[in-house]
Design an enzyme around this catalytic site. Structure first.
Site, PDB file in Angstrom:
ATOM      1  N   ASP A  21      97.612 -24.697   9.190  1.00 55.58           N
ATOM      2  CA  ASP A  21      97.610 -25.818   8.856  1.00 55.58           C
ATOM      3  C   ASP A  21      99.690 -26.434   8.485  1.00 55.58           C
ATOM      4  O   ASP A  21      99.925 -25.334   8.777  1.00 55.58           O
ATOM      5  CB  ASP A  21      97.241 -26.081   7.727  1.00 55.58           C
ATOM      6  CG  ASP A  21      95.784 -25.944   8.191  1.00 55.58           C
ATOM      7  OD1 ASP A  21      94.904 -25.862   9.575  1.00 55.58           O
ATOM      8  OD2 ASP A  21      94.860 -26.028   6.969  1.00 55.58           O
ATOM      9  N   ARG A  22      99.272 -27.598   9.632  1.00 59.05           N
ATOM     10  CA  ARG A  22     100.418 -27.715   9.369  1.00 59.05           C
ATOM     11  C   ARG A  22     101.579 -27.401   8.414  1.00 59.05           C
ATOM     12  O   ARG A  22     103.084 -27.854   7.910  1.00 59.05           O
ATOM     13  CB  ARG A  22     100.489 -29.674   9.414  1.00 59.05           C
ATOM     14  CG  ARG A  22     102.274 -30.287   9.448  1.00 59.05           C
ATOM     15  CD  ARG A  22     101.641 -31.221  10.130  1.00 59.05           C
ATOM     16  NE  ARG A  22     103.347 -31.914   9.967  1.00 59.05           N
ATOM     17  CZ  ARG A  22     103.556 -33.795  10.464  1.00 59.05           C
ATOM     18  NH1 ARG A  22     102.242 -34.021  10.652  1.00 59.05           N
ATOM     19  NH2 ARG A  22     104.667 -33.686  10.167  1.00 59.05           N
TER      20      ARG A  22
END
Length: 212
Positions: A21-22
């Protein structure tokens, strides 16, 4: 990330094997050649890989806990990627299993080692929130899901600073071990923002303790 690596390695093509995830830090595996990438991807499809994450969780998780709860897309959310705990057998639901091992608790924070046995979107974050111990700094599954959209539209605001003790979710992919011969064992020490938070809230030297 791949663009930066291509420039750094002067490589025309690279193959992203794993993703995060970012706002999650830690191990990402990138292969130079398609044949190597296929070997890693097949190992992952066959669940021939062990993953260990570190997370700072809200509240004090007192004991080892397993969450076995399927996940599905949250159709009511404005955020397309948001997931929710679903009912078993519900259309679109995917099995998800996560083990949480508390390592240190203090000042309403828990440092936990987390082992996901499936690889669903946002699995650790949704299961942590389901336990009542959301990942510290999580804009989507933390104290107010509206913070995610606010951040996307306006960046870091005074309201986000008031609600969240960290600018990003305190989740770190620390260890990735492929079980097939020759594919390797990868680790990444925690990023400095997590180490600083652990020093301030837990009195812990995370850089020294993370392998224990």
């Amino acid at each position: 990330l791949v663009g930066a690596l291509r420039e750094h390695l002067d490589a025309a093509t690279l193959h992203l094997v794993t993703r995060l995830d970012r706002e999650t830090s830690g191990v990402v595996v990138v292969a130079r050649h398609a044949a190597a990438a296929r070997k890693y991807q097949m190992a992952m499809q066959n669940r021939r890989v062990e993953k260990i994450y570190l997370a700072l969780l809200e509240g004090e998780l007192k004991s080892e806990t397993t969450v076995d709860a399927p996940l599905a897309r949250d159709e009511k959310s404005e955020v397309a990627v948001k997931r929710r705990v679903a009912n078993a057998g519900e259309p679109g639901a995917e099995t998800a299993l996560t083990h949480f091992f508390p390592l240190v608790t203090a000042n309403n924070v828990t440092l936990a080692r987390i082992v996901p046995h499936t690889g669903r979107t946002h699995q650790i974050r949704v299961h942590a929130a389901q336990l009542g111990h959301a990942v510290v700094g999580d804009k989507l599954y933390g104290p107010d899901a509206a913070l995610y959209l606010e951040f996307a539209r306006q960046g870091w605001t005074a309201r986000l600073a008031e609600k969240l003790p960290l600018r990003r979710q305190a989740l770190h992919a620390a260890h990735l071990r492929f079980l097939d011969d020759g594919l390797g064992d990868f680790t990444a020490p925690p990023a400095e923002d997590l180490a600083q938070f652990a020093r301030e809230r837990l009195g812990l030297d995370l850089a020294a303790a993370w392998r224990e």
